[in-house]
Design a protein around this motif. Structure first.
Motif, PDB file in Angstrom:
ATOM      1  N   GLY A 122       0.806  -1.220   0.000  1.00 33.16           N
ATOM      2  CA  GLY A 122       0.000   0.000   0.000  1.00 33.16           C
ATOM      3  C   GLY A 122       0.834   1.263   0.000  1.00 33.16           C
ATOM      4  N   THR A 124       1.968   5.118  -0.968  1.00 31.93           N
ATOM      5  CA  THR A 124       1.411   6.426  -1.335  1.00 31.93           C
ATOM      6  C   THR A 124       2.544   7.243  -1.933  1.00 31.93           C
ATOM      7  OG1 THR A 124      -0.285   6.413   0.382  1.00 31.93           O
ATOM      8  CG2 THR A 124       0.335   8.554  -0.517  1.00 31.93           C
ATOM      9  N   TYR A 133      -0.559  11.730  -3.366  1.00 38.80           N
ATOM     10  CA  TYR A 133      -0.636  12.702  -2.277  1.00 38.80           C
ATOM     11  C   TYR A 133      -0.913  14.115  -2.784  1.00 38.80           C
ATOM     12  CZ  TYR A 133       0.803  15.215   1.947  1.00 38.80           C
ATOM     13  OH  TYR A 133       0.851  16.036   3.050  1.00 38.80           O
ATOM     14  N   ILE A 148      -4.417   6.832   6.745  1.00 33.97           N
ATOM     15  CA  ILE A 148      -4.056   5.905   5.661  1.00 33.97           C
ATOM     16  C   ILE A 148      -3.547   4.598   6.257  1.00 33.97           C
ATOM     17  CG2 ILE A 148      -2.733   5.623   3.539  1.00 33.97           C
ATOM     18  CD1 ILE A 148      -4.665   8.035   3.553  1.00 33.97           C
ATOM     19  N   VAL A 185      -9.841   5.224   1.272  1.00 31.29           N
ATOM     20  CA  VAL A 185      -8.574   5.244   0.530  1.00 31.29           C
ATOM     21  C   VAL A 185      -8.732   4.380  -0.719  1.00 31.29           C
ATOM     22  CG1 VAL A 185      -6.099   4.760   0.614  1.00 31.29           C
ATOM     23  CG2 VAL A 185      -7.294   5.537   2.681  1.00 31.29           C
ATOM     24  N   HIS A 187      -6.862   2.590  -3.785  1.00 28.64           N
ATOM     25  CA  HIS A 187      -5.508   2.093  -4.071  1.00 28.64           C
ATOM     26  C   HIS A 187      -5.509   1.325  -5.389  1.00 28.64           C
ATOM     27  CE1 HIS A 187      -1.575   0.226  -3.233  1.00 28.64           C
ATOM     28  NE2 HIS A 187      -2.127  -0.897  -3.668  1.00 28.64           N
ATOM     29  N   THR A 208      -1.760   4.636  -3.809  1.00 26.95           N
ATOM     30  CA  THR A 208      -2.916   5.469  -3.462  1.00 26.95           C
ATOM     31  C   THR A 208      -3.260   6.423  -4.603  1.00 26.95           C
ATOM     32  OG1 THR A 208      -2.374   5.365  -1.116  1.00 26.95           O
ATOM     33  CG2 THR A 208      -3.872   7.117  -1.815  1.00 26.95           C
ATOM     34  N   ALA A 211      -7.667   9.776  -1.499  1.00 25.52           N
ATOM     35  CA  ALA A 211      -8.158   9.530  -0.145  1.00 25.52           C
ATOM     36  C   ALA A 211      -9.001  10.732   0.250  1.00 25.52           C
ATOM     37  CB  ALA A 211      -7.003   9.330   0.834  1.00 25.52           C
TER      38      ALA A 211
END
Length: 227
Positions: A122, A124, A133, A148, A185, A187, A208, A211
């Motif tokens: 997972g 980000t 982000y 997260i 979230v 993904h 990610t 979110a």
């Protein structure tokens, strides 16, 4: 005759004395009962003042949707989230993110990564205005890694995966189950996006995509998720 009068007077005085004595006793007893009641009331008040004020400070913490359902019941996940109480404190999370790794453009730099229960990587990434982000943080007021981490680390997706798409949830709640935020979230568990526009050259998932806070105006999270 004199003896009878005196006797009657004696009896009268005796009755009067007994009446006064009985009245005095009643007053004494009443005074004792009243004093005892006042003492009991003041003691109860003093004791109550020494008890911890359950409403003085509420502590909120992050947990996964699965943990919340297990503790408070799945039906409470459908309840509306509540506004943040004044003076509420967010409990620090114990999750640790890995150091960022350098990457090429569309900024592939990994900001943090957490592994779910099925071994999904997972990550980000810094991303851009479309994914990662840079896409969701300012737009949805979600800068912290804690929600997260709570959504992904050691959990499973909240619904069956659709291809490489995974969706996770975390909840910001207090000790009695009052939720002030539900974070979702999104993904992507492949190094190539579905349309082929994004390729993670390090071989790890794109990670990610976005979110946000569910059921919130413009999906913006309350500031408490970043504390």
């Amino acid at each position: 005759m004199t003896f009878q009068v005196n006797l009657r007077r004696h009896r009268y005085l005796s009755r009067s004395f007994r009446n006064v004595l009985d009245m005095s006793r009643r007053r004494t007893i009443t005074g004792i009962v009243t004093a005892a009641a006042i003492f009991a009331t003041s003691s109860a008040t003093a004791f109550a003042s020494e008890q911890p004020d359950q409403e003085s400070e509420q502590v909120f913490t992050f947990m996964s949707a699965a943990e919340y359902s297990e503790i408070f019941g799945a039906e409470r996940m459908s309840e509306p989230v509540q506004p943040v109480p004044e003076g509420a404190r967010v409990e620090p999370a114990s999750f640790e993110s890995r150091p960022a790794q350098p990457g090429p453009a569309w900024n592939q730099t990994i900001r943090w990564t957490f592994i779910d229960r099925e071994g999904t990587d997972g990550v980000t990434r810094e991303g851009n205005s479309e994914i990662g982000y840079a896409h969701y943080a300012a737009r949805h007021n979600l800068f912290s890694d804690r929600p997260i981490a709570a959504a992904i680390q050691d959990t499973v997706p909240v619904q069956p995966p659709e291809g490489f798409r995974r969706e996770y949830q975390s909840v910001l709640t207090n000790q009695v189950g009052t939720r002030i935020a539900v974070i979702r979230v999104i993904h992507w568990d492949n190094f190539v996006s579905n349309d082929g526009r994004y390729v993670a050259t390090d071989g790890r998932p794109i990670g990610t995509i976005s979110a946000y806070c569910e059921n919130a105006p413009q999906n913006r999270c309350p500031n408490e998720v970043n504390q």
